[in-house]
Design a protein around this motif. Structure first.
Motif, PDB file in Angstrom:
ATOM      1  N   ILE A   1     -13.050 -28.299  45.897  1.00 31.76           N
ATOM      2  CA  ILE A   1     -11.725 -28.645  46.224  1.00 31.76           C
ATOM      3  C   ILE A   1     -12.154 -29.364  44.587  1.00 31.76           C
ATOM      4  CG2 ILE A   1     -10.514 -31.397  46.232  1.00 31.76           C
ATOM      5  CD1 ILE A   1     -12.239 -31.141  49.599  1.00 31.76           C
ATOM      6  N   PHE A   2     -12.860 -29.667  43.917  1.00 35.73           N
ATOM      7  CA  PHE A   2     -12.409 -29.836  42.037  1.00 35.73           C
ATOM      8  C   PHE A   2     -12.299 -28.391  41.886  1.00 35.73           C
ATOM      9  CE2 PHE A   2     -14.676 -28.788  38.598  1.00 35.73           C
ATOM     10  CZ  PHE A   2     -13.964 -30.166  37.363  1.00 35.73           C
ATOM     11  N   PHE A   3     -12.575 -27.502  41.983  1.00 34.14           N
ATOM     12  CA  PHE A   3     -12.151 -26.102  41.371  1.00 34.14           C
ATOM     13  C   PHE A   3     -11.052 -25.897  41.958  1.00 34.14           C
ATOM     14  CE2 PHE A   3     -17.668 -25.571  40.836  1.00 34.14           C
ATOM     15  CZ  PHE A   3     -16.663 -25.621  40.026  1.00 34.14           C
ATOM     16  N   THR A   4     -10.252 -25.913  43.105  1.00 35.10           N
ATOM     17  CA  THR A   4      -8.787 -25.462  43.248  1.00 35.10           C
ATOM     18  C   THR A   4      -7.865 -26.738  42.428  1.00 35.10           C
ATOM     19  OG1 THR A   4      -8.220 -28.250  44.239  1.00 35.10           O
ATOM     20  CG2 THR A   4      -9.350 -26.181  45.473  1.00 35.10           C
ATOM     21  N   GLY A   5      -8.030 -27.457  41.069  1.00 31.23           N
ATOM     22  CA  GLY A   5      -7.388 -27.527  39.882  1.00 31.23           C
ATOM     23  C   GLY A   5      -8.805 -27.789  38.498  1.00 31.23           C
ATOM     24  N   SER A   6      -9.492 -26.616  38.764  1.00 31.45           N
ATOM     25  CA  SER A   6     -10.405 -27.827  37.826  1.00 31.45           C
ATOM     26  C   SER A   6      -9.732 -27.198  36.336  1.00 31.45           C
ATOM     27  CB  SER A   6     -11.418 -27.391  37.536  1.00 31.45           C
ATOM     28  OG  SER A   6     -12.091 -26.488  37.401  1.00 31.45           O
ATOM     29  N   GLN A   7      -9.494 -25.579  36.890  1.00 30.64           N
ATOM     30  CA  GLN A   7      -8.203 -24.404  35.253  1.00 30.64           C
ATOM     31  C   GLN A   7      -7.584 -24.677  34.607  1.00 30.64           C
ATOM     32  OE1 GLN A   7     -10.660 -21.664  34.334  1.00 30.64           O
ATOM     33  NE2 GLN A   7     -12.457 -22.776  35.823  1.00 30.64           N
TER      34      GLN A   7
ATOM     35  N   LEU B   1     -15.562 -24.885  33.117  1.00 32.68           N
ATOM     36  CA  LEU B   1     -16.877 -24.247  34.578  1.00 32.68           C
ATOM     37  C   LEU B   1     -16.708 -22.846  35.015  1.00 32.68           C
ATOM     38  CD1 LEU B   1     -18.620 -28.222  34.612  1.00 32.68           C
ATOM     39  CD2 LEU B   1     -19.008 -26.480  32.877  1.00 32.68           C
ATOM     40  N   LEU B   2     -17.748 -22.535  35.380  1.00 32.05           N
ATOM     41  CA  LEU B   2     -16.751 -20.850  35.907  1.00 32.05           C
ATOM     42  C   LEU B   2     -17.397 -21.881  37.942  1.00 32.05           C
ATOM     43  CD1 LEU B   2     -16.652 -18.066  34.460  1.00 32.05           C
ATOM     44  CD2 LEU B   2     -14.721 -19.258  35.104  1.00 32.05           C
ATOM     45  N   PRO B   3     -16.648 -21.833  38.815  1.00 34.36           N
ATOM     46  CA  PRO B   3     -17.570 -21.597  39.967  1.00 34.36           C
ATOM     47  C   PRO B   3     -18.815 -22.014  40.248  1.00 34.36           C
ATOM     48  CG  PRO B   3     -14.805 -22.235  40.409  1.00 34.36           C
ATOM     49  CD  PRO B   3     -15.450 -21.680  38.851  1.00 34.36           C
ATOM     50  N   HIS B   4     -18.813 -19.836  40.051  1.00 37.50           N
ATOM     51  CA  HIS B   4     -20.310 -19.809  40.577  1.00 37.50           C
ATOM     52  C   HIS B   4     -21.393 -19.780  40.040  1.00 37.50           C
ATOM     53  CE1 HIS B   4     -18.054 -16.546  36.894  1.00 37.50           C
ATOM     54  NE2 HIS B   4     -19.936 -16.630  37.066  1.00 37.50           N
ATOM     55  N   ARG B   5     -21.232 -19.896  38.043  1.00 36.93           N
ATOM     56  CA  ARG B   5     -21.635 -20.664  37.247  1.00 36.93           C
ATOM     57  C   ARG B   5     -22.680 -22.183  38.071  1.00 36.93           C
ATOM     58  NH1 ARG B   5     -23.826 -17.768  32.436  1.00 36.93           N
ATOM     59  NH2 ARG B   5     -22.427 -16.110  32.282  1.00 36.93           N
ATOM     60  N   VAL B   6     -21.774 -22.873  38.464  1.00 38.63           N
ATOM     61  CA  VAL B   6     -22.191 -24.050  38.768  1.00 38.63           C
ATOM     62  C   VAL B   6     -22.953 -24.273  40.187  1.00 38.63           C
ATOM     63  CG1 VAL B   6     -21.259 -26.556  39.930  1.00 38.63           C
ATOM     64  CG2 VAL B   6     -20.098 -25.285  38.066  1.00 38.63           C
TER      65      VAL B   6
ATOM     66  N   LEU C   1     -27.181 -20.317  25.112  1.00 36.27           N
ATOM     67  CA  LEU C   1     -27.503 -19.744  26.391  1.00 36.27           C
ATOM     68  C   LEU C   1     -27.066 -17.975  26.370  1.00 36.27           C
ATOM     69  CD1 LEU C   1     -28.180 -22.016  29.032  1.00 36.27           C
ATOM     70  CD2 LEU C   1     -30.116 -21.532  27.143  1.00 36.27           C
ATOM     71  N   ASP C   2     -25.929 -18.113  25.920  1.00 35.36           N
ATOM     72  CA  ASP C   2     -24.996 -16.784  26.271  1.00 35.36           C
ATOM     73  C   ASP C   2     -23.798 -17.280  25.759  1.00 35.36           C
ATOM     74  OD1 ASP C   2     -24.226 -18.034  27.488  1.00 35.36           O
ATOM     75  OD2 ASP C   2     -25.370 -16.605  29.896  1.00 35.36           O
ATOM     76  N   SER C   3     -22.846 -15.824  25.193  1.00 36.45           N
ATOM     77  CA  SER C   3     -21.630 -15.890  25.029  1.00 36.45           C
ATOM     78  C   SER C   3     -20.838 -17.474  25.949  1.00 36.45           C
ATOM     79  CB  SER C   3     -21.012 -14.966  24.751  1.00 36.45           C
ATOM     80  OG  SER C   3     -21.063 -14.421  26.696  1.00 36.45           O
ATOM     81  N   TYR C   4     -20.712 -17.181  26.809  1.00 37.00           N
ATOM     82  CA  TYR C   4     -20.332 -17.543  27.719  1.00 37.00           C
ATOM     83  C   TYR C   4     -20.634 -19.843  27.327  1.00 37.00           C
ATOM     84  CZ  TYR C   4     -19.884 -21.070  32.250  1.00 37.00           C
ATOM     85  OH  TYR C   4     -19.938 -22.403  33.124  1.00 37.00           O
TER      86      TYR C   4
END
Length: 474
Positions: free
Chosen positions: A5-11, A17-22, A165-168
């Motif tokens: 639910i957090f990721f529905t409005g996080s952007q 923070l990208l969902p698949h990374r978390v 760690l990387d560009s992300y």
């Protein structure tokens, strides 16, 4: 899952923070690589807050939490306790910074401004300790193939965060700095508190969408910072037109508008206090450069109407949400820039004290300033009017009607970062009220018919601003 639910409005919050990374971190068998509990609880807290929002275009549908989700009070207490633990153990400091930012947002949205100011101030100072205010183009290019510095040659060596760690990971750091900078500036403007951040002008480039850091595209583009914004030097703002689609972020415009407003506000405070302006912060080019940057942003960076809004085809609520959210962001960006222009006009007016009180030069300068200020106020009102018009059209497309819906339906769906928008519009209201008084006190400037028309039109604009402020306060 509440974190979903957090990721529905996080952007929309500028959270990088990208969902698949978390979720990948949460599934990692090595618990030391999991997100810090402070961040997890902060995400749950904000996700829980999302479920309380009125369902409208920006959320598309009402979200429901599982019965096992802790209360907001419990999540807030856990977040605070874990933040203290993370800081004392210097554990996963990037997670610590992101959790602090989410807590700042939570306090801001719930009207707990003093608590938000306190956590924001601490976070702002920590970003400087972590050197997040120095991520310039050269630091970005360290992530390009073949550009890795030798040990001890990178800015990140011997710091709390170490090398990305990387560009992300680097993109998250850029966003972390600007989120912290944003809340520090916002709490200062609304609450009147002093800025907590280092007075040194940051060199960190303005942020781009997280996906462009993950793909590496952001590293190959020409990025801008405060230097280009304040000095209006190449590379010009906005971003060059040949950049790939999706490589810019609307919240970066908020930051640029807020930065210009904050600079004018800071200089105005010194002028009103009778303090001298040193050559480093103010020269004869300063006002020209500020105005040029504002006009550049307004003219090219933020067209409110987009191609997808010209269609008349029917929409689902989810389809309307995809158009509504960027539309609302562009409108708020316009209001930011217009309000920054008003603040620049106030600074210009204060600087007219160098002219003799009754001189022609001073009268002409004040007249020009007043016209520019009024144009900016009307521009902000025009953005709000256009927003209402486009939302009516969206509502009509979603309902299958002709868009002739009531104002109450339109108001239901205007659920954007409201407190700040209302604060910005107070400056617009002050300009409109001053114009009405000016028309009444200068009968020789207009014919009776022109005066009546000016007053009626300005009163209408004023009522719209006041109604929007009242709505945002609710």
């Amino acid at each position: 899952m509440p974190i979903s639910i957090f990721f529905t409005g996080s952007q929309r919050l500028g959270c990088p923070l990208l969902p698949h990374r978390v979720f990948a971190r949460l599934r990692d068998p090595d618990e030391s690589k999991h997100p810090h509990p402070a961040l997890v609880n902060a995400m749950l807290l904000v996700g829980r807050a999302f479920t309380c929002w009125t369902p409208g275009y920006s959320t598309a549908e009402k979200h429901h939490l599982p019965a096992t989700c802790p209360s907001a009070e419990v999540l807030l207490a856990k977040t605070r306790a874990h933040l203290t633990e993370a800081l004392s153990q210097v554990d996963r400091m990037q997670d610590y910074l992101q959790a602090s930012i989410l807590l700042s947002y939570y306090f801001f949205q719930t009207g707990r401004l003093q608590e938000g100011c306190d956590i924001s101030a601490a976070n702002s100072r920590m970003t400087v300790i972590c050197k997040l205010h120095k991520i310039d183009q050269a630091v970005l290019e360290e992530m390009l193939p073949g550009k890795t510095p030798e040990p001890g040659q990178s800015m990140w060596d011997n710091t709390l965060l170490g090398r990305p760690l990387d560009s992300y990971d680097l993109g998250v750091r850029i966003w972390t700095f600007w989120q912290s900078w944003y809340y520090d500036a916002v709490f200062s403007l609304i609450g009147g508190t002093p800025l907590a951040r280092d007075p040194e002008t940051p060199t960190t480039v303005f942020p781009r969408p997280s996906s462009t850091y993950e793909s590496g595209v952001a590293l190959t583009l020409q990025n801008t910072s405060f230097k280009e914004l304040y000095e209006n030097n190449p590379p010009q703002i906005p971003s060059p037109p040949d950049e790939p689609e999706g490589s810019s972020h609307p919240l970066a415009t908020y930051l640029k508008g807020l930065a210009l407003m904050e600079k004018a506000n800071r200089l105005l405070g010194k002028v009103n206090a009778g303090l001298p302006l040193d050559d480093e912060e103010f020269s004869h080019d300063t006002l020209h450069n500020l105005h040029s940057s504002l006009q550049c942003l307004l003219r090219e960076h933020l067209p409110i109407r987009k191609q997808e809004m010209l269609s008349t085809s029917l929409l689902t609520k989810q389809g309307a949400a995809k158009i509504y959210c960027p539309l609302a962001e562009r409108v708020v960006g316009h209001v930011f820039i217009h309000t920054a222009t008003i603040q620049m006009c106030r600074l210009s007016r204060a600087l007219t004290i160098k002219f003799p009180e009754d001189s022609v030069g001073r009268r002409e300068a004040l007249t020009s300033i007043r016209m520019l200020e009024l144009d900016a106020a009307r521009g902000a009102v025009g953005a709000i009017k256009l927003f209402r018009e486009e939302v009516r059209k969206l509502d009509g497309r979603m309902r299958g009607g002709d868009g002739n819906v009531t104002a109450s339906v339109v108001n239901e769906v205007q659920e954007h970062p409201c407190l700040l928008l209302g604060f910005l519009l107070t400056s617009v209201c002050m300009v409109l009220v001053d114009h009405i008084q000016s028309v009444k006190l200068s009968p020789s400037t207009y014919t009776p018919e022109e005066s009546a028309a000016q007053i009626a039109s300005t009163n209408s604009d004023l009522r719209l601003c006041i109604a929007t402020i009242e709505h945002t306060a609710s």
